[in-house]
Structures are given as C-alpha cells and as structure tokens.
Motif scaffolding. Structure first.
Motif: not given
Length: 649
Positions: A360-364, A390-411
């Motif tokens: 399953r792909f997630l769109m959160l 870390y990314l080069p700079e913070p990125v705001p998302h209204d919706r973040v997509t995650l494929g299986p096994a992917q990680r997003v470090d978020a605030v």
C-alpha cells in the motif's frame, strides 16, 4: 491439553510470551472481520520503548535480540487478541512486542546484534508459519536440503502450504552495512528445534560464507539458529528500520509482525532542544512524555477470532496457497494497534513516519474531518528529512506520499490549538495498486470509513515550555553532494505473464541494444557490478503500469531526476539522501550512488509481493579492476542539467 493459565500466560506480551505451549497453532481460516465494525480511536497509541542492550563498552553497544511468537492486543480492548511475531531482548522477556523496541544508536559508535530465531514452542518443537506459504516460488526452500535450498520448491498436498520451521534473517534497511551484516536474502537460518527433519537445510546458501567472513573480522563465530551482525553507523543521523529479508518469504514474515525502528543520532545532528523531543530512552519513567515519536503505519486484515488474514490461504486458487501479486489490508494499524489515538499538547512534535505496508502507498495529511474527501489539510506536515537524513531545508506538505519502506522525518506544530481539539491523520492513497496521479482525479482514494483513516490527535492542556524551533525557521545540517559519476547504467522494470498461473510477474533487468527491457530473475548472473569506490548513475526505465519503490542495499543515493526523459527535477522532499525511490510508470528515474563497501548485496522492488517473486537482483561490488559489462550501461557520459519541467508522475 493446554491449561487456561498457560494460554493466558502465552498471550501476554512479555514474560511468558517467550515460549508458546507445545501443539499451539495460530493458522486458521476464520471468517473475515468486517473492518467497518471495528471501533476507532478507543486505544492510545503505543510508543515502542528503547531496546535494552545486553552490554555496553567503550567500543560498542551489544544486543541479543530474538524473534518469538506471542499474542498481542492489536484490535481494540475486549476484542480478540492476535497471534503475531516480534523481536525483543532475550534477557528482558517483557520487551517483546509488535513493533519491536527501538534500537537507539549513535553515529560512528558500532552496534553489534546477535539475531536469534526462536520460533519454537516451549517443548522445543518448531512453530509453523502463521500464514499460508506458497512453496513453489523461488524461496529459501529448507525442505530442498543443501542441494535444493534457495530454489523453487514443490507442494506436498497440505492445503496450508509449507508447515516446517520458519527461516529468518534480519536486514537493517538503509544502513551502510558490510556484506556479512547486511541480511542477505540467502543467509537465512532456521531455529534450533527438536523436530527438524533430517533432510532439511538449516541455513541458506550464503550463510556459511558470511559466518566465516564475520569470524575472520571479529573472532566471533555464529551459533546455530542465529547470526551476529555489526553496524558501523558511519552515516548521517537518520531513521532506519529493521525487518526480515528471507528469500521468497519476506512478505509473509514481515506481515506476521517482526519489524522495529533504529534511530541514529549524533554526528552532524542538530543541538538538543532545536527539534521536538525527547524520544523514548532506556531510563524512561512510566509516565514519560515523548515529543519525538516513531510511527510504523501498516495495513492488516483480521479474522473474527483476531487472527491475521493474508490472501494466499483464502483465495479461489484451489486447495493450496498461491502467491498473490499485491496485498491491501482492510484496516490501518499504527505501532501495533488499529486506529489509535494520541493525546498531544499545543506544541511541536516530531514524527518519524514509516510506511511498513507490503504494497500500500500512503498519502497522508492532517485534517479536521476524518471522512471528508477530498481531505482538507488544516496543519502542514513539515518534512525535515527523508530516508537517509536531513533535507537541505524544511519542506511543508499539505499531503505527503510514502511508498512502502520509505520514511519521512516530519514536524507537526499543534501550537495555539485549544484543548479538546480533535484532528486526524488521514490517508488518500489508493486501496489497490498505485499507478501514479492524484486521489479523486486519477484514482479513488482509500475508503474514508476504514483505510482512509490512520490516527487521531486529541489536544490537551499545555504542560511545560516548548523550546524547539518552529519548523519554518529551522536551519538543517548541510551535506556534501556526491562527486561525478564514472558510469551510467541503464536498467529496466518489466512485467511478464507467468506461464502456468496467468498472473503478472514483475521483473528487474537491463536494456537491450534497442532500448527495450530485458527482464532478469534473481538467479540470473549479476549485471549490476560496480567497482569498489565507484560513483554511478542508474537510469531505471519503468515499462510497467505500476509505481515501484526501488530499494538499493548499502547506499544512500541522490535522486537526480524523473519523468519521461529522466531530467525533471525531483520533488523538494526527495532532495536529501534516499535508499528507496518511487519509479513511476513509463518514466525514467535517475539516481546517483557511491559504492564503497565490497561484496554481495541486492537491489529490489519493495512491494514485498513483487520482491518475493523475482523482482530482486544481485548487486555485487567488485574490487577495482573493471565492472562486468552487459548491463546496457556505459562509461562516464556528460550529464545534461535537469529541468524544471513537469513530466514527472
């Protein structure tokens, strides 16, 4: 006969969960549980504790971690408990859980783990798989003996499929690991059991080689039923995770529960207090509050008796289990509980988001209404990191997509919200195969009554002062880009109709001289053979109708571009280091990686059903002296700059 006391003891997570009563079996074709009947947000989110080490020294931290079977309350309280597998410290029986405790590691401080397969009952007999296993795939195949292991197996007439001892091997996903500690798919091992058939192979075809290599490097020889791996942690601070990686059985082993976080801190990390914290720690009090929270998001289906259901044993393909090309569960499980609730203060929180689903792909997004579609985001998800840091700079998302096994470090910033506010983490990814596009426009989003909901946030009164920096003001640690590439490899993602079953099989491969996909299987000779220290560009052409999350072992790579030409800039959230990248249909995905550890590794699709049926290829890093040809690649080519066009999926 099993007494009530022993059954209750076995059901507890911890203590007596270590060993299962003799004769116990959890496999049952119970009637499916209607996910719409399961109440939501009645149980608090479970936050995995820190894994207790067996020893610490000046040189390293040492763990002894086993996988065991136990029962856990995944469905709401008063509903049936579920038999699962999970990892825990052998010296701390109460530590076993699904997900497992989190290994807390430091940059450049080695961690040594002895991984023990303890899928046995209290009499020492093997425990069969919780799920129906199709033995005809190219898989570990212990019944084949030494000559037939790691090959296609045969059916034996049992409608439940393979029922012998379950092979295991652990992969630390995203780690910069030496080959003997990588968790190679053919380095699996069975538990030590009383009832092992004499003609079974007890370990995979690569186990002996890697055991010898580890002994040569460390002076330590692996004990039967186990493997000891050492992780140098010589990479940037990031969120990793560990899970099973057995050849042809990963989908069902991971589905049964064994997975956990591995949080790497230190190095060029931000100073304490800049990001929300703390994360779980060994010395936590029972009432400790955490503001750095890992979230393992998975989909699962259940029987009316609480058992896990997986389609291989509940299909219309006759009396024996068959491989299925994809899986979508009917519920969402977060940190081992269906639709939990998290009480938050009006402050900032750090969430380590991990898509641990099979397919399953997630769109959160964070919404005020759990079921309204399209979802309306009321708080941004500020992404500060990806798979490799870390990314080069913070990125705001209204919706973040995650494929299986992917990680997003978020605030996520709840500052200013009044007590009593309820918000929801919702999912608008598809309920079946993802082929790219936007929810509501290109595909129906997940069922808003069930799989479209993930987690509830309930705001309470403030307690203490939040000293963390607002995400839009963060200055994240810089990282050096990779140097020029020495080689460009042209690779392919392909689909082929399977001979007898009529199912579509997905295969990796190379390109022929006319630019067409040339599909290859796991057993075909290695074509991806970079030389030690080489930096390469991989151009992956997806000739299938599906989005595939492609994972490379050993490396954290840069995403250079995607789209029909492969030259469109990656999304802002992909501009850090990655170990798993989404390859969209009929597009070219371009990545750059440096291979600085020699030996045998793998690259594969992380849709686990695809990985288990041939969508995995060897990745062999050779000594300096020339890589093998025949992969459609070439020596260094000039690289046109990427464009800002929008031909990406």
């Amino acid at each position: 006969m099993v007494s009530r006391r022993r059954l209750l003891a076995t059901g507890a997570v911890g203590g007596a969960a270590a060993l299962v009563p003799a004769g116990w079996t959890a496999f049952a074709a119970a009637a499916p549980l209607d996910a719409g009947d399961i109440p939501k947000y009645v149980a608090p989110l479970r936050i995995p504790p820190a894994m207790p080490p067996a020893a610490t020294s000046l040189e390293r931290d040492t763990y002894v971690i086993a996988v065991r079977q136990f029962r856990q309350q995944i469905l709401p309280p008063s509903w049936p408990r579920t038999t699962v597998w999970g990892y825990g410290s052998t010296a701390h029986p109460g530590s076993f859980g699904y997900p497992a405790p989190t290994i807390m590691a430091r940059v450049d401080r080695p961690v040594r783990v002895t991984w023990v397969n303890q899928l046995v009952d209290d009499r020492g007999d093997h425990l069969p798989h919780l799920l129906p296993v199709d033995p005809t795939l190219h898989w570990a195949n212990p019944p084949g003996g030494t000559a037939g292991r790691d090959r296609h197996g045969r059916r034996d007439g049992d409608p439940r499929g393979y029922r012998g001892p379950v092979p295991q091997v652990v992969h630390l996903h995203g780690a910069h690991s030496s080959q003997e500690s990588d968790g190679h798919a053919e380095a699996w091992y069975l538990p030590v059991t009383r009832d092992l058939p004499p003609d079974f192979a007890v370990a995979g075809s690569a186990y002996s080689e890697f055991r010898s290599r580890f002994a040569e490097a460390s002076g330590l020889r692996w004990a039967p039923g186990s493997a000891t791996f050492e992780y140098a942690n010589d990479q940037r601070p990031c969120t990793l995770w560990y899970h099973d990686h057995t050849l042809g059985l990963t989908r069902e082993n991971v589905y049964a529960g064994p997975a956990g976080f591995y949080l790497l801190s230190g190095g060029d990390d931000l100073p304490d207090g800049v990001l929300p914290g703390p994360a779980p720690a060994l010395d936590d009090r029972p009432d400790a509050r955490h503001h750095d929270i890992p979230l393992l998001i998975q989909d699962r289906s259940f029987g009316a008796d609480g058992s896990l259901r997986y389609p291989g044993g509940h299909s219309s393909h006759g009396d024996e289990p068959r491989w299925t090309s994809e899986f979508s569960g009917s519920t969402i499980v977060v940190n081992g509980r269906t639709w939990p609730s998290l009480t938050v203060q009006p402050r900032r929180y750090r969430f380590r988001l991990l898509n641990g689903c099979n397919s399953r792909f997630l769109m959160l997004s964070v919404a005020a209404n759990a079921t309204r579609r399209p979802a309306r985001a009321v708080l941004p998800i500020w992404q500060i990191g990806s798979d490799g840091g870390y990314l080069p700079e913070p990125v705001p998302h209204d919706r973040v997509t995650l494929g299986p096994a992917q990680r997003v470090d978020a605030v996520v910033d709840f500052t200013g919200l009044p007590a009593g506010t309820e918000l929801y983490l919702v999912n608008e990814g598809p309920d079946w195969a993802y082929r790219g596009g936007r929810p509501g426009a290109d595909f129906p989003p997940a069922d808003p009554r069930t799989t479209g909901q993930v987690l509830r946030f309930v705001v309470t009164e403030a307690a203490g002062v939040d000293t963390s920096v607002p995400p839009e003001q963060l200055r994240l640690p810089a990282h050096q880009p990779l140097g020029p590439a020495e080689r460009v490899r042209r690779l392919s993602l392909n689909e082929r109709m399977s001979g007898g079953s009529g199912a579509m099989t997905m295969l990796l491969g190379v390109l022929d001289e006319r630019g067409r996909g040339l599909p290859l299987r796991w057993s075909d000779p290695a074509t991806e053979q970079p030389t030690l220290g080489a930096t390469e560009v991989w151009e992956m052409r997806n000739f299938t109708r599906h989005v595939h999350p492609v994972h490379l072992h050993q490396v954290q790579f840069e995403v250079l571009g995607r789209g029909r030409s492969g030259r469109s800039l990656p999304d802002p959230g992909e501009r850090g280091r990655m170990d798993t990248v989404l390859a969209y249909p009929w597009e070219v995905t371009r990545i750059k990686a440096r291979f600085d550890l020699p030996g045998r590794y793998a690259w594969h699709c992380h849709l686990l059903e695809h990985e288990d049926n041939e969508m995995m290829r060897p990745l062999d890093v050779l000594p300096r002296g020339g890589a093998a040809a025949g992969d459609g690649g070439s020596r260094t080519l000039p690289e046109p700059p990427p464009t800002a066009s929008t031909d990406a999926g």
